[in-house]
Motif scaffolding. Structure first.
Motif, mmCIF file in Angstrom:
data_model
loop_
_atom_site.group_PDB
_atom_site.id
_atom_site.type_symbol
_atom_site.label_atom_id
_atom_site.label_comp_id
_atom_site.label_asym_id
_atom_site.label_seq_id
_atom_site.Cartn_x
_atom_site.Cartn_y
_atom_site.Cartn_z
ATOM 1 N N GLY B 69 0.813 -1.215 0.000
ATOM 2 C CA GLY B 69 0.000 0.000 0.000
ATOM 3 C C GLY B 69 0.846 1.264 0.000
ATOM 4 N N PHE B 70 0.456 2.226 0.826
ATOM 5 C CA PHE B 70 1.116 3.523 0.788
ATOM 6 C C PHE B 70 2.231 3.664 1.827
ATOM 7 C CE2 PHE B 70 -2.661 4.339 -1.620
ATOM 8 C CZ PHE B 70 -2.250 5.265 -2.566
ATOM 9 N N PHE B 76 7.807 8.737 3.573
ATOM 10 C CA PHE B 76 8.365 9.957 2.983
ATOM 11 C C PHE B 76 7.691 11.197 3.559
ATOM 12 C CE2 PHE B 76 8.359 12.953 -0.781
ATOM 13 C CZ PHE B 76 9.641 13.423 -0.539
ATOM 14 N N PHE B 77 6.360 11.186 3.615
ATOM 15 C CA PHE B 77 5.649 12.370 4.107
ATOM 16 C C PHE B 77 5.978 12.640 5.571
ATOM 17 C CE2 PHE B 77 2.219 11.122 0.848
ATOM 18 C CZ PHE B 77 2.898 11.802 -0.143
ATOM 19 N N ASP B 78 6.220 11.582 6.326
ATOM 20 C CA ASP B 78 6.515 11.748 7.754
ATOM 21 C C ASP B 78 7.967 12.096 8.017
ATOM 22 O OD1 ASP B 78 3.950 11.183 8.317
ATOM 23 O OD2 ASP B 78 4.271 9.078 8.864
ATOM 24 N N SER B 79 8.820 11.925 7.010
ATOM 25 C CA SER B 79 10.244 12.073 7.289
ATOM 26 C C SER B 79 10.630 13.540 7.436
ATOM 27 C CB SER B 79 11.083 11.433 6.187
ATOM 28 O OG SER B 79 11.194 12.328 5.102
ATOM 29 N N TYR B 80 11.726 13.708 8.120
ATOM 30 C CA TYR B 80 12.272 15.039 8.357
ATOM 31 C C TYR B 80 12.602 15.744 7.042
ATOM 32 C CZ TYR B 80 16.516 17.873 8.903
ATOM 33 O OH TYR B 80 17.479 18.829 8.788
ATOM 34 N N TYR B 81 12.933 14.945 6.023
ATOM 35 C CA TYR B 81 13.361 15.523 4.746
ATOM 36 C C TYR B 81 12.228 16.118 3.927
ATOM 37 C CZ TYR B 81 17.624 12.959 5.667
ATOM 38 O OH TYR B 81 18.758 12.494 6.217
ATOM 39 N N PHE B 82 11.010 15.609 4.149
ATOM 40 C CA PHE B 82 9.927 15.940 3.229
ATOM 41 C C PHE B 82 9.784 17.437 2.963
ATOM 42 C CE2 PHE B 82 5.372 16.872 2.468
ATOM 43 C CZ PHE B 82 5.302 16.322 1.208
ATOM 44 N N TRP B 83 9.624 18.218 4.040
ATOM 45 C CA TRP B 83 9.367 19.651 3.843
ATOM 46 C C TRP B 83 10.588 20.358 3.295
ATOM 47 C CZ3 TRP B 83 4.758 21.076 3.126
ATOM 48 C CH2 TRP B 83 3.711 20.374 3.744
ATOM 49 N N ILE B 275 19.834 4.780 -5.601
ATOM 50 C CA ILE B 275 21.045 4.195 -6.179
ATOM 51 C C ILE B 275 22.086 3.915 -5.107
ATOM 52 C CG2 ILE B 275 22.881 4.514 -7.877
ATOM 53 C CD1 ILE B 275 20.299 4.415 -9.296
ATOM 54 N N GLN B 276 22.299 4.874 -4.216
ATOM 55 C CA GLN B 276 23.380 4.697 -3.253
ATOM 56 C C GLN B 276 22.987 3.787 -2.097
ATOM 57 O OE1 GLN B 276 24.625 8.770 -2.385
ATOM 58 N NE2 GLN B 276 26.336 8.486 -3.815
ATOM 59 N N GLN B 277 21.716 3.913 -1.616
ATOM 60 C CA GLN B 277 21.334 3.107 -0.460
ATOM 61 C C GLN B 277 20.453 1.923 -0.836
ATOM 62 O OE1 GLN B 277 19.470 6.114 1.898
ATOM 63 N NE2 GLN B 277 21.343 7.319 2.083
ATOM 64 N N ALA B 278 20.174 1.787 -2.129
ATOM 65 C CA ALA B 278 19.397 0.645 -2.642
ATOM 66 C C ALA B 278 18.036 0.470 -1.975
ATOM 67 C CB ALA B 278 20.213 -0.645 -2.544
ATOM 68 N N GLN B 279 17.417 1.562 -1.531
ATOM 69 C CA GLN B 279 16.028 1.458 -1.043
ATOM 70 C C GLN B 279 15.123 1.718 -2.235
ATOM 71 O OE1 GLN B 279 15.236 3.812 2.520
ATOM 72 N NE2 GLN B 279 17.382 4.398 2.537
ATOM 73 N N TYR B 280 15.041 0.732 -3.117
ATOM 74 C CA TYR B 280 14.395 0.952 -4.410
ATOM 75 C C TYR B 280 12.948 1.402 -4.277
ATOM 76 C CZ TYR B 280 18.524 -1.422 -6.181
ATOM 77 O OH TYR B 280 19.810 -1.773 -6.472
ATOM 78 N N SER B 281 12.159 0.648 -3.516
ATOM 79 C CA SER B 281 10.729 0.959 -3.439
ATOM 80 C C SER B 281 10.488 2.359 -2.893
ATOM 81 C CB SER B 281 10.019 -0.057 -2.552
ATOM 82 O OG SER B 281 9.954 -1.285 -3.229
ATOM 83 N N PHE B 282 11.224 2.693 -1.856
ATOM 84 C CA PHE B 282 11.070 4.019 -1.252
ATOM 85 C C PHE B 282 11.415 5.111 -2.269
ATOM 86 C CE2 PHE B 282 13.086 7.506 1.255
ATOM 87 C CZ PHE B 282 11.925 7.971 1.849
ATOM 88 N N ALA B 283 12.546 4.944 -2.972
ATOM 89 C CA ALA B 283 12.978 5.955 -3.943
ATOM 90 C C ALA B 283 11.975 6.099 -5.080
ATOM 91 C CB ALA B 283 14.351 5.602 -4.498
#
Lengths: 299, 314
Positions: B69-70, B76-83, B275-283
């Motif tokens: 699912g989502f 991503f939306f919850d992460s510190y990086y999002f905003w 590419i660098q951390q291989a978190q394919y689905s997340f990316a």
């Protein structure tokens, strides 16, 4: 001076306009040219003079040490050769694919060409993105091979559309029809009649594609790990952006000399890397407007 | 002769399609490599987008990996990086639009007023030149010129009595450096399209305006600018649709740990996590979020342009 034309009847306001326009354009030229001239001059100047600001336009205390170091460096030379190879191979494939697609699509009697065009246009607004493409290249076993740099960008749909439009607009239909009646096959028609009439667009395409290959670093960055296969741009990245080349300056010299020499090497390598492109392009300039214009009208 | 029935027409059409296919089979053979390329390298990756809603296991492949699912979007939306990513990407995109978009238009209008063909060509040759520099070289030049101690920009600033800034390590400067260097590199090249549009304006309009006593400025304002307005609108729509599409290449090269706070954009984040951390689905999820927003923007701006009665993409 010839009098009486439309031009000599300019009002004072129009003349003032001209002066202001020329002055502004002169400033634009200065802004664009200055960095380029500076790099060229700095590459053959004494680095001491460059760093202290004594050299600000024309070369000072001319030295070619930077170029010597550049041409002695194996990484740069390998990168250069790799890039030449990738550019020639890549551009050839690009051109063949572009022509092979553009010609059928230019034929109004080809059933289904609108479907193909629609499929092209969709890719311009939406794509699978970086990761699925990366996974594809990986699964195809192309990682760390030349093909990873060439096959994923084998053709640009935009360029196909430009070339197709050129074929449609610039080559009279009657020629094609006459040839068809004579029993010429499509392939012969393309090779013997269409292509010889399409030199301007072929020149533009060659330039666009080859500059693209020459300047690209991204695919090499993600797909290549073997240093011997690195193209010039990746070598440049480590020299210019990552600053990893102290060994290039030579170890016999003092620390300050190394830093200075490093600067000169940077300027020289910029010149060496760009010279082929910058020298090629003014010759082809007269064709661009045509190429870009066709793209603009159809886009 | 009686009228043909619908079935008969359909059969006839089918036959003529088949006939024209047979007649032109060589053309389809020519087209084949590009079709294969199109499907494999452009449409197959689109199929891979489903991984954004899955947990990718290399052994199970794209189709076999389990649906989640989502989850990745949520993360991503919850992460510190999002905003931070959204702010930077949008910030650079808007900055580019506001500063970078009008410059080529003005340049084209100015070049168009040059009467001497030699000067005109010279100006064009020179202003197109930076377009041919590679991104790596441009980034390298920026770094050399902006070096706080030895860079020519810093030397000029010192000469004028100012204090040189560390433009590349100071987050506040990043966007300006990025956008202005882009203007420097692309203004000439981007002006070609407007020059082409300007050359299509009917000279009789100018002739008539001149007879009526219109000045040069008035003619630019009332003839040239309206004449290229359709081109401007189309390019504006395209530009607005890619406002979150800040390209990877230059940002990545100018990025460093010190300016990351204002230089990290969605595309560089996708590279790092994918590419660098291989978190394919997340990316893929992050990338998909980006493309969807871009598409929505494009459609919206196009809709507004069409409603406003001007030109539009479709």
């Amino acid at each position: 001076m010839v009098k009486g034309g439309g031009i000599s009847q300019q009002t004072r306001g129009d003349r003032a306009f001209d002066w202001i326009n020329y002055a502004l354009l002169a400033i634009v030229l200065l802004i664009v040219l200055y960095p380029l001239v500076f790099v060229l001059s700095a590459s053959i100047s004494n680095p001491q003079a460059v760093n202290s600001g004594q050299m600000w336009l024309l070369p000072k205390d001319i030295t070619f040490l930077g170029y010597e170091k550049v041409f002695q460096n194996n990484e740069i030379l390998t990168g250069y050769l790799n890039t030449i190879m990738y550019t020639i191979l890549g551009t050839s494939i690009n051109l063949v694919m572009t022509i092979l697609a553009a010609y059928p699509l230019s034929r109004r009697d080809l059933v289904g060409r609108n479907v193909v065009m629609a499929l092209f246009v969709v890719t311009m607004f939406f794509s699978g993105g970086l990761i699925p493409s990366y996974l594809l290249v990986k699964n195809l076993g192309m990682l760390n091979t030349v093909w990873a740099l060439i096959i994923p960008g084998a053709v640009s749909f935009w360029n196909i559309i430009i070339m197709r439009t050129f074929f449609q607009q610039s080559i009279p239909n009657e020629i094609q029809e006459a040839a068809a009646i004579d029993g010429t096959t499509d392939f012969q028609l393309l090779l013997k009649i269409i292509l010889p009439l399409s030199m301007p667009i072929l020149a533009v395409m060659t330039l666009f594609y080859s500059v693209g290959h020459w300047n690209s670093y991204f695919n090499a960055l993600i797909y290549l790990t073997d240093q011997n296969k690195f193209p010039l741009q990746l070598v440049l990245r480590s020299i210019l952006v990552q600053n990893t080349m102290s060994e290039m300056a030579g170890s016999s010299t003092s620390m300050t000399d190394q830093v200075l020499l490093t600067q000169t090497i940077k300027y020289s390598v910029i010149v060496v890397a760009n010279l082929p492109v910058l020298m090629l392009y003014p010759f082809l300039q007269k064709y661009f407007t045509k190429g870009v214009m066709i793209g603009a009208i159809k886009g | 002769m009686g009228a043909l029935s619908a079935t008969e027409i359909r059969q006839l059409n089918k036959r003529s399609v088949w006939k024209s296919f047979l007649k032109n089979w060589r053309l389809y053979v020519m087209l084949a490599p590009v079709i294969v390329y199109l499907l494999v390298f452009h449409y197959w990756p689109m199929y891979g987008i489903q991984l954004a809603f899955k947990d990718f296991f290399a052994t199970k492949g794209i189709t076999g990996s389990p649906w989640v699912g989502f989850k990745h979007f949520q993360r991503f939306f919850d992460s510190y990086y999002f905003w931070r990513l959204l702010k930077n990407t949008l910030g650079i995109g808007l900055y580019e639009l506001v500063v970078g978009f009008p410059v080529p238009i003005m340049l084209a209008l100015m070049i168009n007023e040059v009467r001497h063909n030699f000067y005109k060509r010279f100006i064009q040759t020179v202003t197109y030149m930076p377009h041919f520099l590679s991104t790596v070289v441009l980034a390298g030049m920026i770094m050399i010129f902006l070096d706080p101690n030895t860079g020519i920009v810093s030397l000029f600033i010192k000469l004028l009595g100012g204090t040189p800034q560390s433009f590349l390590t100071e987050p506040a400067w990043f966007k300006t450096v990025f956008v202005l260097s882009g203007v420097w590199q692309q203004m000439g090249w981007s002006s070609i399209i407007y020059l082409a549009a300007l050359s299509g304006i009917d000279p009789q309009l100018h002739e008539a305006a001149r007879v009526d006593g219109a000045s040069r400025l008035q003619r630019i304002w009332h003839i040239n600018i309206p004449g290229i307005m359709p081109t401007i609108v189309i390019l504006l729509i395209l530009k607005a649709g890619s406002i979150l599409g800040v390209g990877f290449e230059k940002v990545f090269l100018l990025q460093n740990d010190l300016n990351l706070q204002s230089s990290d954009v969605i595309s560089t984040f996708v590279y790092r996590s994918g590419i660098q951390q291989a978190q394919y689905s997340f990316a893929i999820a992050v990338d998909l979020f980006n493309s969807v927003i871009n598409l929505i923007l494009l459609v919206t701006v196009n809709f507004i342009a069409r409603k406003a009665g001007g030109s539009s993409l479709w």
